[in-house]
Design a protein around this motif. Structure first.
Motif, PDB file in Angstrom:
ATOM      1  N   ALA A  52       0.578  -1.680  -0.182  1.00 20.10           N
ATOM      2  CA  ALA A  52      -0.271   0.200   0.170  1.00 20.10           C
ATOM      3  C   ALA A  52       0.576   1.220  -0.151  1.00 20.10           C
ATOM      4  O   ALA A  52       0.659   2.382  -0.468  1.00 20.10           O
ATOM      5  N   VAL A  53       1.782   1.358   0.506  1.00 17.52           N
ATOM      6  CA  VAL A  53       3.239   2.325   0.638  1.00 17.52           C
ATOM      7  C   VAL A  53       4.180   2.461  -0.215  1.00 17.52           C
ATOM      8  O   VAL A  53       4.695   3.513  -0.058  1.00 17.52           O
ATOM      9  N   GLY A  54       4.287   1.343  -0.523  1.00 13.97           N
ATOM     10  CA  GLY A  54       5.415   1.185  -1.950  1.00 13.97           C
ATOM     11  C   GLY A  54       6.907   1.068  -1.117  1.00 13.97           C
ATOM     12  O   GLY A  54       8.078   1.287  -1.799  1.00 13.97           O
ATOM     13  N   LEU A  55       6.893   0.389  -0.213  1.00 15.24           N
ATOM     14  CA  LEU A  55       7.886  -0.544   0.975  1.00 15.24           C
ATOM     15  C   LEU A  55       7.872  -2.242   0.219  1.00 15.24           C
ATOM     16  O   LEU A  55       7.537  -2.584   0.065  1.00 15.24           O
ATOM     17  N   SER A  56       9.432  -2.292   0.811  1.00  9.99           N
ATOM     18  CA  SER A  56       9.082  -3.849   0.950  1.00  9.99           C
ATOM     19  C   SER A  56       8.841  -4.233   2.686  1.00  9.99           C
ATOM     20  O   SER A  56       9.113  -3.129   3.051  1.00  9.99           O
ATOM     21  N   GLU A  57       8.170  -5.467   2.556  1.00 12.90           N
ATOM     22  CA  GLU A  57       7.479  -5.483   3.880  1.00 12.90           C
ATOM     23  C   GLU A  57       9.138  -5.605   5.212  1.00 12.90           C
ATOM     24  O   GLU A  57       8.658  -5.156   6.062  1.00 12.90           O
ATOM     25  N   ALA A  58      10.387  -5.787   5.197  1.00 12.85           N
ATOM     26  CA  ALA A  58      11.770  -5.336   5.752  1.00 12.85           C
ATOM     27  C   ALA A  58      11.447  -4.284   6.177  1.00 12.85           C
ATOM     28  O   ALA A  58      12.307  -3.232   7.412  1.00 12.85           O
ATOM     29  N   ALA A  59      11.419  -3.030   4.643  1.00  8.20           N
ATOM     30  CA  ALA A  59      11.266  -2.051   5.706  1.00  8.20           C
ATOM     31  C   ALA A  59      10.459  -0.910   6.185  1.00  8.20           C
ATOM     32  O   ALA A  59      10.467  -0.732   7.047  1.00  8.20           O
ATOM     33  N   VAL A  60       9.059  -1.689   6.342  1.00 11.36           N
ATOM     34  CA  VAL A  60       7.857  -1.324   6.909  1.00 11.36           C
ATOM     35  C   VAL A  60       7.991  -1.876   8.137  1.00 11.36           C
ATOM     36  O   VAL A  60       8.409  -1.133   9.382  1.00 11.36           O
ATOM     37  N   ARG A  61       8.575  -3.555   8.435  1.00 11.94           N
ATOM     38  CA  ARG A  61       8.956  -3.760   9.681  1.00 11.94           C
ATOM     39  C   ARG A  61      10.423  -3.002  10.680  1.00 11.94           C
ATOM     40  O   ARG A  61      10.058  -2.196  11.668  1.00 11.94           O
ATOM     41  N   GLN A  62      10.759  -2.515  10.035  1.00 10.04           N
ATOM     42  CA  GLN A  62      11.818  -0.967  10.588  1.00 10.04           C
ATOM     43  C   GLN A  62      11.372  -0.217  10.823  1.00 10.04           C
ATOM     44  O   GLN A  62      10.978   0.323  11.789  1.00 10.04           O
ATOM     45  N   ARG A  63      10.643   0.293  10.009  1.00 18.90           N
ATOM     46  CA  ARG A  63       9.739   1.881   9.702  1.00 18.90           C
ATOM     47  C   ARG A  63       9.320   1.594  11.580  1.00 18.90           C
ATOM     48  O   ARG A  63       9.051   2.879  11.769  1.00 18.90           O
ATOM     49  N   VAL A  64       8.426   0.743  11.807  1.00 23.97           N
ATOM     50  CA  VAL A  64       7.138   0.227  12.540  1.00 23.97           C
ATOM     51  C   VAL A  64       8.079   0.049  14.247  1.00 23.97           C
ATOM     52  O   VAL A  64       7.337   0.504  14.691  1.00 23.97           O
ATOM     53  N   GLN A  65       8.930  -0.399  13.640  1.00 24.53           N
ATOM     54  CA  GLN A  65       9.548  -0.752  15.461  1.00 24.53           C
ATOM     55  C   GLN A  65      10.759   0.819  15.633  1.00 24.53           C
ATOM     56  O   GLN A  65      10.420   1.238  16.695  1.00 24.53           O
ATOM     57  N   LYS A  66      10.798   1.796  14.409  1.00 30.78           N
ATOM     58  CA  LYS A  66      11.230   3.083  14.692  1.00 30.78           C
ATOM     59  C   LYS A  66      10.154   3.738  15.157  1.00 30.78           C
ATOM     60  O   LYS A  66      10.613   4.746  16.314  1.00 30.78           O
ATOM     61  N   LEU A  67       9.464   3.520  14.755  1.00 31.17           N
ATOM     62  CA  LEU A  67       7.962   4.479  15.294  1.00 31.17           C
ATOM     63  C   LEU A  67       7.737   4.508  17.104  1.00 31.17           C
ATOM     64  O   LEU A  67       7.003   4.693  17.845  1.00 31.17           O
ATOM     65  N   LEU A  68       7.048   3.194  17.186  1.00 32.33           N
ATOM     66  CA  LEU A  68       7.455   2.275  18.699  1.00 32.33           C
ATOM     67  C   LEU A  68       8.883   2.711  19.326  1.00 32.33           C
ATOM     68  O   LEU A  68       8.257   3.627  20.104  1.00 32.33           O
ATOM     69  N   ASP A  69       9.919   2.366  18.592  1.00 32.47           N
ATOM     70  CA  ASP A  69      10.935   3.047  19.515  1.00 32.47           C
ATOM     71  C   ASP A  69      10.863   4.032  20.255  1.00 32.47           C
ATOM     72  O   ASP A  69      11.218   4.531  21.505  1.00 32.47           O
ATOM     73  N   GLN A  70      10.940   5.356  19.215  1.00 28.95           N
ATOM     74  CA  GLN A  70      10.568   6.729  19.364  1.00 28.95           C
ATOM     75  C   GLN A  70       9.267   7.433  20.389  1.00 28.95           C
ATOM     76  O   GLN A  70       9.032   8.320  20.159  1.00 28.95           O
ATOM     77  N   GLY A  71       8.302   5.923  20.526  1.00 36.46           N
ATOM     78  CA  GLY A  71       6.676   6.188  20.923  1.00 36.46           C
ATOM     79  C   GLY A  71       5.793   7.122  20.048  1.00 36.46           C
ATOM     80  O   GLY A  71       4.933   7.547  20.826  1.00 36.46           O
ATOM     81  N   VAL A  72       6.500   7.204  18.979  1.00 30.84           N
ATOM     82  CA  VAL A  72       4.886   8.169  17.974  1.00 30.84           C
ATOM     83  C   VAL A  72       3.651   7.272  17.872  1.00 30.84           C
ATOM     84  O   VAL A  72       2.345   7.867  18.076  1.00 30.84           O
ATOM     85  N   MET A  73       3.418   5.538  18.145  1.00 30.54           N
ATOM     86  CA  MET A  73       2.297   5.215  18.315  1.00 30.54           C
ATOM     87  C   MET A  73       2.878   3.535  19.345  1.00 30.54           C
ATOM     88  O   MET A  73       3.940   3.557  19.786  1.00 30.54           O
ATOM     89  N   GLN A  74       1.222   2.866  19.385  1.00 30.04           N
ATOM     90  CA  GLN A  74       2.109   2.068  19.898  1.00 30.04           C
ATOM     91  C   GLN A  74       0.465   0.948  19.243  1.00 30.04           C
ATOM     92  O   GLN A  74       0.174   1.459  18.458  1.00 30.04           O
TER      93      GLN A  74
END
Length: 172
Positions: A52-74
Motif C-alpha cells: 500500500a505504501v510502496g515499501l518492502s516488508e522488511a522496510a515496513v518492519r524497520q519503520r514500524v519498530q522505529k515508530l514504536l521505539d520513538q514513542g510515536v505510536m503503540q
C-alpha cells in the motif's frame, strides 16, 4: 491509504527531526501512511502495508519498530471496559495548586488513570478513570487522587453509557 495518496503528501525523508511544535519527531509521508494503515487494522501484515505504501516488508518492519521505539505510536488491543470487568468509568477534572506536571505524573502512575491531560480552562488536568465498580471509583478519587500533594479539588463526570470510542483520527 494507497501509494498514489502517499505520493501526494509532502515527503520529508528526515523523519527523525524534532517537530517545530515540540511534539516529537516529524514524520515523512511514508511513516504517516504506515500509521494510517495500522490504525485501520493493527494486525495488518507488513507485506500488505508495504504494498500500500510502496515499501518492502522488511522496510515496513524497520519503520514500524522505529515508530514504536520513538514513542510515536503503540499497537494495542482496545477493549470495551464493560466486557472485561470494569463497570465504572469517569472523567475527573482536577484543579491543582503548584506544579501541574508533578501532579500529572503522580496520577499517570496510577493504574486506574488511563488518560491524563494537562488543560487550559476550568481544570488543570482531565483524568479518565476506569474502575471495577462505584466503590472502587470512590476509593480512587477520595483516597488516592485527592491525597496527591497539590490537588486542590476534583469534579467527577461519571459515564452513564459509552456511545463511541475510536482511535481512528488518522494523521495530519
Amino acid at each position: 491509504m494507497h501509494s498514489d495518496l502517499v505520493a501526494s503528501r509532502s515527503a520529508d525523508p528526515k523523519d527523525s527531526r524534532e517537530s517545530k511544535y515540540g511534539g516529537g519527531p516529524q514524520l515523512d509521508a511514508v511513516s504517516l501512511a504506515i500509521i494510517e494503515q495500522l490504525q485501520e487494522d493493527g494486525r495488518r501484515p507488513y507485506a500488505a502495508i508495504g504494498k500500500a505504501v510502496g515499501l518492502s516488508e522488511a522496510a515496513v518492519r524497520q519503520r514500524v519498530q522505529k515508530l514504536l521505539d520513538q514513542g510515536v505510536m503503540q499497537i494495542v488491543a482496545v477493549t470495551d471496559p464493560l466486557t472485561v470487568g470494569f463497570r465504572r468509568q469517569a472523567m475527573v477534572g482536577v484543579t491543582v495548586e503548584g506544579d501541574v506536571e508533578a501532579v500529572a505524573d503522580a496520577l499517570a502512575a496510577m493504574a486506574e488513570c488511563e488518560y491524563v491531560v494537562m488543560t487550559a480552562g476550568s481544570f488543570d488536568l482531565m483524568v479518565e478513570i476506569v474502575c471495577e465498580d462505584d466503590d472502587h471509583l470512590l476509593e480512587v478519587i477520595n483516597k488516592r487522587i485527592r491525597a496527591v500533594p497539590g490537588v486542590r479539588s476534583t469534579e467527577s463526570f461519571v459515564y452513564l453509557k459509552l456511545k463511541k470510542q475510536t482511535y481512528m483520527w488518522g494523521t495530519r
